[in-house]
Design an enzyme around this catalytic site. Structure first.
Site, PDB file in Angstrom:
ATOM      1  N   GLU A  44      -1.722 -10.083  -1.628  1.00  0.00           N
ATOM      2  CA  GLU A  44      -1.417  -9.326  -2.846  1.00  0.00           C
ATOM      3  C   GLU A  44      -2.383  -9.738  -3.954  1.00  0.00           C
ATOM      4  O   GLU A  44      -2.330 -10.886  -4.410  1.00  0.00           O
ATOM      5  CB  GLU A  44      -0.003  -9.653  -3.351  1.00  0.00           C
ATOM      6  CG  GLU A  44       1.110  -9.331  -2.406  1.00  0.00           C
ATOM      7  CD  GLU A  44       2.463  -9.269  -3.132  1.00  0.00           C
ATOM      8  OE1 GLU A  44       3.185  -8.306  -2.895  1.00  0.00           O
ATOM      9  OE2 GLU A  44       2.764 -10.170  -3.934  1.00  0.00           O
ATOM     10  N   HIS A  51       4.851 -16.869  -3.580  1.00  0.00           N
ATOM     11  CA  HIS A  51       4.601 -15.574  -4.245  1.00  0.00           C
ATOM     12  C   HIS A  51       3.730 -15.812  -5.485  1.00  0.00           C
ATOM     13  O   HIS A  51       3.840 -16.858  -6.141  1.00  0.00           O
ATOM     14  CB  HIS A  51       5.932 -14.918  -4.639  1.00  0.00           C
ATOM     15  CG  HIS A  51       5.759 -13.507  -5.093  1.00  0.00           C
ATOM     16  ND1 HIS A  51       5.390 -13.181  -6.369  1.00  0.00           N
ATOM     17  CD2 HIS A  51       5.850 -12.341  -4.414  1.00  0.00           C
ATOM     18  CE1 HIS A  51       5.277 -11.860  -6.461  1.00  0.00           C
ATOM     19  NE2 HIS A  51       5.552 -11.335  -5.285  1.00  0.00           N
TER      20      HIS A  51
END
Ligand code: G3P
Length: 231
Positions: A147, A99
């Site tokens: 992202e 992430h």
């Protein structure tokens, strides 16, 4: 295992709870229970990624549970690390890997994807650009989640601000010719943001603040499910 990979379809909905105060302690139970109810109603697979110590509070719900992070560390004397073989025994379905808020090296990514695949755990591998999507799709993770870090938590959605990023990442993942599916995330706060992401070819979404910080979880999770179903 709550959902086999072929049950995941093209509408994966992942709620990353991060370390938001809104889901701390027992509050994680309420969001998981709500997700279970809405997932059943709309027949959309919903996954929750809680802070790790809260995992045992929600394993009874019929939703997927993902770890927010894993470490490429060995079983045994590795204090404080998230070790795949050990975490699997706490009834999780998979993990987010790399992430934006917890980046790891390419070597660790490669090794972790292999270890999780061997354990039959789902892999949600986060990338920040199309080059990374291209490189890591070759590992055949369950999902690549694109992202752009600068949009995370802003309420400005990737699907409206950076549509080409989604379409190009979709193509990069297709070119790998394996079973990996493309998800997208960052700034998604409305059903419209979700349906736009689907329209651009995303097979689902990875979202945090848009859900966790909303006042009415039932309403917003339902709205996102409708957005996923709109295509
Ligand atoms: O993991 C999801 C995340 O990074 C996106 O965050 O708050 O923009 O939905 P948010």
């Amino acid at each position: 295992m709550r959902n086999s990979p072929n049950q995941l379809g093209n509408n994966m909905f992942i709620i990353n709870c991060k370390n938001y105060n809104e889901i701390a302690g027992d509050k994680i139970i309420k969001i998981a229970k709500t997700a279970e109810k809405i997932s059943r109603k709309y027949k959309i697979p919903i996954a929750i990624a809680p802070p790790h110590h809260l995992i045992p509070l929600i394993t009874k719900f019929k939703i997927m549970i993902l770890a927010q992070h894993m470490d490429d560390k060995k079983v045994g004397s590795t204090t404080g690390f998230m070790v795949p073989e050990i975490v699997k025994k706490s009834k999780i379905d998979g993990s987010i890997i790399n992430h934006s808020e917890h980046r790891i090296s390419e070597k660790e990514i490669k090794s972790l994807v292999k270890r999780l695949q061997k354990l039959k755990l789902k892999t949600v591998l986060c990338v920040k650009n199309v080059n990374e999507a291209k490189k890591y799709a070759k590992l055949n993770p369950t999902f690549i989640a694109i992202e752009p870090p600068e949009l995370i938590g802003t309420g400005r959605a990737i699907s409206t601000e950076r549509p080409a990023l989604i379409t190009n990442a979709v193509q990069a993942v297709k070119n790998a010719r394996n079973s990996t599916k493309l998800l997208c995330g960052a700034g998604i706060v409305s059903g419209q943001d979700v349906s736009k992401a689907k329209e651009l070819g995303s097979k689902g979404i990875l979202v945090a603040s848009g859900i966790v910080k909303a006042k009415n979880w039932e309403k917003i999770i339902s709205e996102f499910c409708k957005g996923l179903k709109s295509q």
